[in-house]
Design an enzyme around this catalytic site. Structure first.
Site, mmCIF file in Angstrom:
data_model
loop_
_atom_site.group_PDB
_atom_site.id
_atom_site.type_symbol
_atom_site.label_atom_id
_atom_site.label_comp_id
_atom_site.label_asym_id
_atom_site.label_seq_id
_atom_site.Cartn_x
_atom_site.Cartn_y
_atom_site.Cartn_z
ATOM 1 N N THR A 369 39.034 37.894 41.773
ATOM 2 C CA THR A 369 39.961 36.931 42.147
ATOM 3 C C THR A 369 40.232 36.869 43.660
ATOM 4 O O THR A 369 39.935 37.981 44.020
ATOM 5 C CB THR A 369 41.253 37.323 41.187
ATOM 6 N N THR A 387 40.294 32.218 41.005
ATOM 7 C CA THR A 387 39.424 33.114 40.557
ATOM 8 C C THR A 387 38.485 32.388 39.625
ATOM 9 O O THR A 387 38.450 31.311 39.438
ATOM 10 C CB THR A 387 40.288 34.148 39.467
ATOM 11 N N ASN A 389 37.370 35.131 37.624
ATOM 12 C CA ASN A 389 37.396 36.115 36.779
ATOM 13 C C ASN A 389 36.748 37.317 37.467
ATOM 14 O O ASN A 389 37.192 38.010 38.429
ATOM 15 C CB ASN A 389 37.081 36.011 35.441
ATOM 16 N N ASP A 411 39.122 36.219 29.423
ATOM 17 C CA ASP A 411 40.561 36.538 29.462
ATOM 18 C C ASP A 411 41.491 36.189 28.241
ATOM 19 O O ASP A 411 42.529 36.542 27.967
ATOM 20 C CB ASP A 411 41.352 35.769 30.431
ATOM 21 N N SER A 440 46.635 34.586 31.731
ATOM 22 C CA SER A 440 45.960 35.265 33.174
ATOM 23 C C SER A 440 47.062 36.255 33.623
ATOM 24 O O SER A 440 48.464 36.094 33.096
ATOM 25 C CB SER A 440 46.030 34.054 34.094
ATOM 26 N N GLY A 461 42.864 41.510 41.409
ATOM 27 C CA GLY A 461 42.999 42.808 40.636
ATOM 28 C C GLY A 461 43.153 42.693 39.315
ATOM 29 O O GLY A 461 43.698 43.738 38.522
ATOM 30 N N GLY A 462 43.045 41.627 38.661
ATOM 31 C CA GLY A 462 43.074 41.591 37.104
ATOM 32 C C GLY A 462 44.433 41.948 36.547
ATOM 33 O O GLY A 462 45.461 41.474 37.110
HETATM 34 O O1 DON Z 1 43.535 35.519 35.386
HETATM 35 C C1 DON Z 1 43.159 36.816 35.376
HETATM 36 O O2 DON Z 1 44.221 37.708 35.105
HETATM 37 C C2 DON Z 1 42.045 37.356 35.757
HETATM 38 N N1 DON Z 1 40.959 36.490 35.379
HETATM 39 C C3 DON Z 1 41.923 37.784 37.185
HETATM 40 C C4 DON Z 1 40.665 38.445 37.544
HETATM 41 C C5 DON Z 1 40.867 39.132 38.798
HETATM 42 O O3 DON Z 1 41.750 39.221 39.371
HETATM 43 C C6 DON Z 1 39.478 39.979 39.162
HETATM 44 N N2 DON Z 1 39.808 40.608 40.357
HETATM 45 N N3 DON Z 1 39.640 41.632 40.637
#
Ligand code: DON
Length: 560
Positions: A369, A387, A389, A411, A440, A461-462
């Site tokens: 992201t 993102t 993802n 997700d 998300s 950062g997920g």
């Molecule tokens: O929307 C979300 O929470 C995830 N798809 C975000 C993915 C993400 O931040 C990956 N990065 N490191």
């Protein structure tokens, strides 16, 4: 002797100044864009220089990242924007991907009900309907001031001219090449042995952007681009149809707002969990004297971890697409509710996630992201996280159109109780349904202090997005740091399950780590060489802006 002392004194002054200089970000008088690549920040800032506003710069920066930062910047993904206009008006835009019409809850399970490896992460079946083009056009239609062609021109020029590979980019491309081979039938642009200093040109992406510039939003959802995209996805085994694209809409949402001391936080609402989780965590820690405990001290880490544990347990149970599930938002973000959730926390011993479930609420209420932060010369602020993802999304690259497609379908919770690629456990609220948006963690956020614009912040950062945003705000507010200093600090993260504190391997005091272990906390330093890449802007007391561009990436602040 005197000479030597003088030399020592000069050297130490120099040393301290250098150290200090490193922790102060770019300072500008009026306007700034901070993003993952200098090229994108510059294109956004140039649009502001030309007299465009933050929303024009949003369009330019978002699309420039699709060119300069294909790792996460995108046409094939989605995102969220939170804004605050100079009048104090706030709002949010959801351009999150959606599940295709042919999607169903068991689509990633085999006949025995087990999750099929890689199906929701790699290749065409992982792709959600992209929302980015709809998002930038929705933002521009409502608030833009410059013509779209003028905004897109420098982006198209960049795609034609090409972008220089950085050493971090070289390493990223190398790392993901084996997956590109698996996901694509034919060789793609990124299979080449790109080295630092090489220039990657994007002629096909430039052509796609030219068509979008000419035919606008519908080019992507109903035009030639739509037709080619659907043919490509289906040829690779995917289920997205022309009807799916034609039906896609970005949606204006009401942001989540709450207070913390004298701050007012404005953050993203569902289908992003960021705003609600951030509110729950901050409500949980507000009664504690964090500043007295000290930055990254044992007690501060404990309080934050325990508040995070409880918030993520609720996330897992209650949150999903608000158009499909009822979410008790008001209760979840109320101070009273969180106070009760924190009642069983003791400093003497860690709580176990086994003993923490979601709170009981009666429903009576009516991985890659990128983030960028913008403040314009008129005082408008925009906070955007976007993102595809995973790193390079599904790794499926449409060579003809020049962009990667997301793997956002991961997700969703493919199977209740089974973790996704971020280890997040989902429940019914986030099960797959046709046309539903997947939950998300993205947390684009704006902070006010005494009613005035104070900070714009966000990160990739997920699952660690929410807690990285949290720590950045706390570093400024509780621990008196400037913006760059706050961004640079080592970070940690807890998400209820797995019951571990993820912690960046460098920067934490050994004694603090040992004490936490003694108290029963398990620390995971191996999995997270870095947590987040925060890009933020702080309004200083004299009205100037300080950028915080994360040194963990190639992130850069540009402004004037
Ligand atoms: O929307 C979300 O929470 C995830 N798809 C975000 C993915 C993400 O931040 C990956 N990065 N490191």
């Amino acid at each position: 002797m005197k000479k030597r002392l003088l030399l020592l004194l000069t050297l130490s002054i120099l040393f301290f100044n250098c150290k200090k200089e490193k922790t102060i970000g770019l300072i500008t008088d009026k306007a700034m864009v901070v993003s993952a690549r200098e090229e994108a920040s510059k294109i956004g800032a140039d649009i502001l220089q030309k007299g465009g506003n933050a929303f024009d710069a949003m369009v330019a920066t978002e699309l420039a990242l699709a060119v300069a930062y294909p790792y996460a910047g995108n046409l094939g993904g989605g995102g969220f924007m939170v804004y605050r206009k100079n009048t104090g008006e706030i709002g949010a835009l959801d351009y999150r991907e959606k599940a295709p019409l042919a999607a169903h809850k068991d689509m990633y399970l085999d006949s025995l009900g087990n999750v099929i490896e890689n199906k929701s992460t790699l290749g065409a079946m992982a792709v959600g309907i992209p929302g980015t083009v709809a998002g930038v056009f929705a933002a521009h239609k409502k608030f833009g001031s410059l013509p779209i062609q003028e905004i897109l021109a420098p982006v198209i020029a960049l795609a034609k001219r090409g972008v220089i590979v950085t050493s971090k980019q070289e390493a990223r491309i190398k790392k993901y090449q084996p997956y590109f081979l698996k996901a694509n039938k034919d060789s793609i642009l990124f299979d080449k042995n790109w080295k630092k200093g090489d220039t990657i040109k994007y002629p096909d992406l430039a052509t796609t952007l030219e068509r979008i510039s000419q035919n606008r939003r519908d080019e992507f959802y109903k035009g030639e681009t739509a037709k080619r995209l659907v043919a490509f996805i289906q040829d690779n085994g995917g289920i997205i149809t022309e009807e799916d694209l034609a039906k896609y809409e970005a949606k204006w949402r009401t942001p989540i707002t709450f207070t913390y001391d004298d701050l007012r936080i404005i953050s993203m609402s569902p289908p992003a969990s960021g705003g609600i989780c951030l509110a729950q965590i901050m409500n949980g820690i507000e009664p504690f004297d964090l500043d007295k405990y000290g930055h990254n001290s044992t007690k501060a880490i404990q309080v934050i971890t325990e508040a995070e544990r409880r918030a993520y347990a609720d996330r897992s149970f209650y949150l999903g697409d608000p158009d499909f599930v009822e979410i008790p938002i008001e209760t979840l973000i109320s101070k009273e509710y969180t106070k009760n959730r924190m009642n069983d926390f003791l400093f003497e011993k860690s709580t176990s996630s086994k003993d923490v479930s979601h709170g009981n609420i009666t429903m009576t209420e009516s991985d890659e992201t990128t983030h960028y932060s913008i403040i314009d010369q008129f005082g408008n602020a925009v906070s955007v996280t976007t993102t595809i993802n995973g790193a390079y999304g599904s790794k499926l690259y449409c060579s003809e159109l020049g962009f990667f497609l997301n793997n956002e379908m991961d997700d969703f919770s493919s199977k209740p109780g089974t973790p996704n690629m971020f280890g997040l456990i989902g429940a019914e609220a986030n099960k797959i349904e046709p046309e539903k948006r997947m939950l998300s963690s993205m947390t684009p956020t704006i902070v006010e202090k005494n009613g005035q614009l104070y900070m714009v912040v966000g990160t990739p950062g997920g699952s660690t997005i929410i807690t990285s945003v949290l720590q950045t705000i706390l570093n400024v507010h509780e621990f008196d740091m400037g913006m760059q200093e706050a961004v640079n600090q080592p970070r940690f993260h807890h998400q209820w399950l797995p019951d571990v504190i993820k912690i960046e391997p460098t920067g934490f005091d050994k004694k603090v780590k040992n004490k936490l272990r003694q108290l029963g906390y398990e620390l995971d330093q191996t999995n997270s060489p870095i947590i987040g890449k925060v890009d933020a802007i702080l309004v200083l007391p004299n009205g100037k802006l300080e950028g915080g561009a994360d040194p963990r990436g190639d992130d850069t602040a540009v402004g004037f």
